[in-house]
Structures are given as C-alpha cells and as structure tokens.
Enzyme design. Structure first.
Site, PDB file in Angstrom:
ATOM      1  N   ASP A 214      32.272  39.362  35.993  1.00 12.96           N
ATOM      2  CA  ASP A 214      32.996  40.630  36.022  1.00 12.96           C
ATOM      3  C   ASP A 214      32.721  41.312  34.687  1.00 12.96           C
ATOM      4  OD1 ASP A 214      34.762  42.707  36.603  1.00 12.96           O
ATOM      5  OD2 ASP A 214      36.589  41.524  36.281  1.00 12.96           O
TER       6      ASP A 214
ATOM      7  N   ARG B 251      48.729  49.399  41.888  1.00 10.39           N
ATOM      8  CA  ARG B 251      47.719  49.021  40.883  1.00 10.39           C
ATOM      9  C   ARG B 251      48.276  49.432  39.525  1.00 10.39           C
ATOM     10  NH1 ARG B 251      41.180  49.461  40.674  1.00 10.39           N
ATOM     11  NH2 ARG B 251      41.503  47.668  42.000  1.00 10.39           N
TER      12      ARG B 251
ATOM     13  N   HIS C 289      44.254  39.878  40.436  1.00  8.57           N
ATOM     14  CA  HIS C 289      43.681  40.762  41.463  1.00  8.57           C
ATOM     15  C   HIS C 289      43.585  39.936  42.770  1.00  8.57           C
ATOM     16  CE1 HIS C 289      41.752  44.070  43.206  1.00  8.57           C
ATOM     17  NE2 HIS C 289      40.632  44.147  42.513  1.00  8.57           N
TER      18      HIS C 289
ATOM     19  N   ARG D 283      36.518  43.345  51.462  1.00 12.94           N
ATOM     20  CA  ARG D 283      37.809  43.832  50.977  1.00 12.94           C
ATOM     21  C   ARG D 283      38.598  44.429  52.147  1.00 12.94           C
ATOM     22  NH1 ARG D 283      38.682  45.084  45.686  1.00 12.94           N
ATOM     23  NH2 ARG D 283      40.810  45.237  46.482  1.00 12.94           N
TER      24      ARG D 283
HETATM   25  N1   CP Z   1      36.789  45.584  42.923  1.00  9.40           N
HETATM   26  C1   CP Z   1      37.675  46.575  42.832  1.00  9.40           C
HETATM   27  O1   CP Z   1      38.886  46.367  42.784  1.00  9.40           O
HETATM   28  O2   CP Z   1      37.115  47.809  42.782  1.00  9.40           O
HETATM   29  P1   CP Z   1      37.909  49.152  42.449  1.00  9.40           P
HETATM   30  O3   CP Z   1      38.360  49.071  41.035  1.00  9.40           O
HETATM   31  O4   CP Z   1      36.890  50.241  42.673  1.00  9.40           O
HETATM   32  O5   CP Z   1      39.069  49.274  43.379  1.00  9.40           O
HETATM   33  N1  NVA Z   2      38.572  43.119  35.559  1.00  7.25           N
HETATM   34  C1  NVA Z   2      38.324  44.462  36.058  1.00  7.25           C
HETATM   35  C2  NVA Z   2      38.283  44.463  37.529  1.00  7.25           C
HETATM   36  C3  NVA Z   2      38.017  45.792  38.176  1.00  7.25           C
HETATM   37  C4  NVA Z   2      38.004  45.726  39.669  1.00  7.25           C
HETATM   38  C5  NVA Z   2      39.390  45.401  35.535  1.00  7.25           C
HETATM   39  O1  NVA Z   2      40.553  45.015  35.520  1.00  7.25           O
HETATM   40  O2  NVA Z   2      39.056  46.516  35.115  1.00  7.25           O
END
Ligand code: CP
Ligand code: NVA
Length: 335
Positions: free
Chosen positions: A246, A124, A151, A314
């Site tokens: 989002d 990540r 993502h 997920r």
């Molecule tokens: N949706 C998602 O990726 O959640 P987190 O940021 O908690 O992993």
């Molecule tokens: N768009 C958001 C998604 C989090 C799961 C971010 O990148 O923070």
C-alpha cells in the site's frame, strides 16, 4: 446497533445459516467484530452474489444508505453506491471533507436523526473513534469505510480475491510489505481469522500497531494461522503466495511524504522483490497506487497483478455485507 431484523431465506434449504443470521443489524467497525464463521459466511455470499447478481436484484428494495466521507475516495464510494443501487436500494453521499464529523452537531444527535431516515450508515473518517462512537449511538448498522486504524471492507474484498485465486486462504503465505497502516491492520486480523500465515515486512518505526499484532496473534492461535513481523522485505516475501503493498503515506500523513520516501525505498515491490515470492504468486494493492514509489509499473501492470480484480471485488463483497447486515432476501427472478 439495530435489533435483529434478519429476513434472509437460503434458496436451497429455506433455513437461516447461523453465522449469517448473527450478522443482521450488526456494525462493522473492525474486521475483528466478525468471527471466523461470519467472515466465511460473508465471503461465501459474496462469491454467490458475484456469480448470480440477478438473483439479488431487488434484495434490498427501497433500503436507504447514507455515506459520510471525511477523506477522498474512488473505489469505496462507487462500489458502495453501485452495490446498493443494484440491490434495489439507494445511496445518499455527504462530502464531509471540509468539516470533521461531530463538529456541527454531536455524533449522538446526528445518529438519532439518521436512524429515523436510513437503514445503514457508512463512514470514512480520520479518527476510528468517530465510527465506534456513531455505532454506539445509532440503532441501524454502521460500516467502517476506512479510518486511520482499519479498512475492513478492503480486507473482505481482498480475501474474496485470494479465495478466487487459491480456493482458500487457510495455510496460505500472505506477505505485506510497507507501512503498517489501516489496510495492513485489517489484513492481519482477517488473515488470522482465516488461518493464513501472514508476514509483514516494515521499516523500523513503521510496523503495525502492537495491540493489533497481539490481537491478530491471539486469533491466529485458534485458527492455525500465524502473524510474523520482520524488517527485511526479502525475508517478508520469500516463498509468498501473495505479495501486498500500500502507499507509504496514507491520507492525512501527506506532510511526511519527503521524510518517508527514502525510508520506504528498499520496500518497493519491483520485479527483483517479486522474484523471491513463489512463481505462482499474485501481486495485490488496495489502490490508489503511487506508481514507481511503493510499486513499479512493471509489477502493477504485470501478469501477476490482481489489483483490478480486488477493485471489482469491493462491489461484490460489499453487496454481501449489506445483504447480511440489512437482511436482504434472495429472489430467483428480477422484478
Ligand atoms: N481502496 C480504496 O479504498 O480506494 P478509495 O480510497 O478510492 O476508496
Ligand atoms: N492506507 C491508505 C489506503 C487508501 C485506500 C490510506 O489510508 O490513505
């Protein structure tokens, strides 16, 4: 990327479905790395894993997964960990929030170490290139667990949810309202690959990236799907089967919260906006949600909300992904 080490045995036929076979040893940096058939195969397996988890209890026995996260996470970290643990493997988590990957040691040197110890690397990151670069060096699969650009694991879980609700994504009117961000990009590419009609409603200057729009449209041309970008939130959700939003400010953009709040106010998903969608429409959000900012409590907690099914999915989708990339074998009985 690893060589092909796939050992999957289909329980019914004893043969290897070719899209599934083709995924063994592969990376998932962008969801567009997978073909339509490969996404379909991943979702098909995810449905089965969700239905019959015991059949896969030791399918990744002793496999090791390492996760380096430059950003916070609840769902992604824990669903990857629960996924590999319940497939018989193990997870190692490295908190990378205090120093970016590549700072202490080059990505090339890191990958030359990691590939000797583990079977899969989950990242990540801020920069998407950190993931593609690691993937270019590592002999084992590399999975994007969120970058500033995409993502893909979220999109797999979301379209698993859509398939459970509607049977298929093909021909579905899928609306996204809000920031044209990483989640939106992966949803657009997946919607295109699965033949859905996606309409994105974003404020001026916050639309998805032009090259992702072009890529998604090129895919949709082959699948019968479509990608439309509008600025009117009502037009975006009119008659929709699913309405997705989002956060307005993704991780790393927190300094823009005050600037963005008034710009995104008309894009809030509330009961008035949901009333423009089909009466059977579901509401979707990747979470975490900023309650009463991009979505109201009434919608998030309301009867149309599918957000916690998405969160559950997920885990199932990532189990399927790990099985396919690492070559797990289905076992009828647990050890
Ligand atoms: N949706 C998602 O990726 O959640 P987190 O940021 O908690 O992993
Ligand atoms: N768009 C958001 C998604 C989090 C799961 C971010 O990148 O923070």
């Amino acid at each position: 990327m690893a060589s092909n080490t796939y050992t999957w045995n289909d329980a019914a036929t004893g043969t290897l479905p070719s899209p599934a076979e083709s995924l063994a040893g592969r990376d998932l940096c962008s969801i567009a790395d997978f073909s339509t058939a490969e996404i379909a195969a991943t979702l098909k397996l995810a449905h089965d894993v969700k239905q019959s988890p015991q059949d896969y209890r030791w399918a990744l026995d002793a496999k090791q997964m390492v996760m380096f996260f430059e950003k916070a996470s609840l769902r992604t970290r824990l669903t990857f960990e629960t996924a590999i643990n319940t497939l018989g493997g193990s997870a190692i988590f490295v908190d990378q929030t205090q120093s970016p990957l590549g700072e202490r040691e080059s990505l090339a040197d890191m990958s030359r170490n990691l590939e000797r110890w583990v079977n899969v690397i989950v990242l990540r990151t801020y920069a998407h290139e950190t993931i593609t670069e690691m993937a270019s060096y590592a002999a084992c699969p590399v999975i994007n667990a969120l970058s500033d650009l995409e993502h893909p694991c979220q999109a797999l879980a979301d379209f698993l949810t859509v398939e459970q609700k509607f049977g298929t994504a093909k021909g579905l009117h899928f609306s996204y309202v809000g920031d044209g961000n990483n989640v939106c990009h992966s949803l657009m590419l997946t919607a295109a690959q699965l033949g859905a009609h996606m309409v994105v409603g974003s404020p001026k200057n916050y639309a998805p990236k032009a090259d992702i729009i072009a890529q998604a449209r090129a895919i949709a041309n082959h699948t019968g799907g479509s990608i439309e970008i509008v600025s009117d939130p009502v037009a975006a959700v009119e008659g929709a089967d699913a309405v997705y939003t989002d956060v307005c400010t993704s991780m790393g953009m927190e300094h823009e919260v005050t600037k963005r709040a008034p710009i995104f106010k008309p894009y809030q998903v509330n009961e008035q906006l949901m009333a423009h969608a089909a009466s059977h429409a579901i509401f979707m959000h990747c979470l975490p949600a900023h309650r009463n900012a991009e979505v109201t409590d009434a919608v998030l907690d309301g009867p149309q909300s599918a957000v916690f099914e998405q969160a559950e999915n997920r885990m199932h989708a990532q189990k399927a992904l790990l099985l396919l990339l690492l070559g797990g074998s289905k076992q009828a009985a647990s050890k």
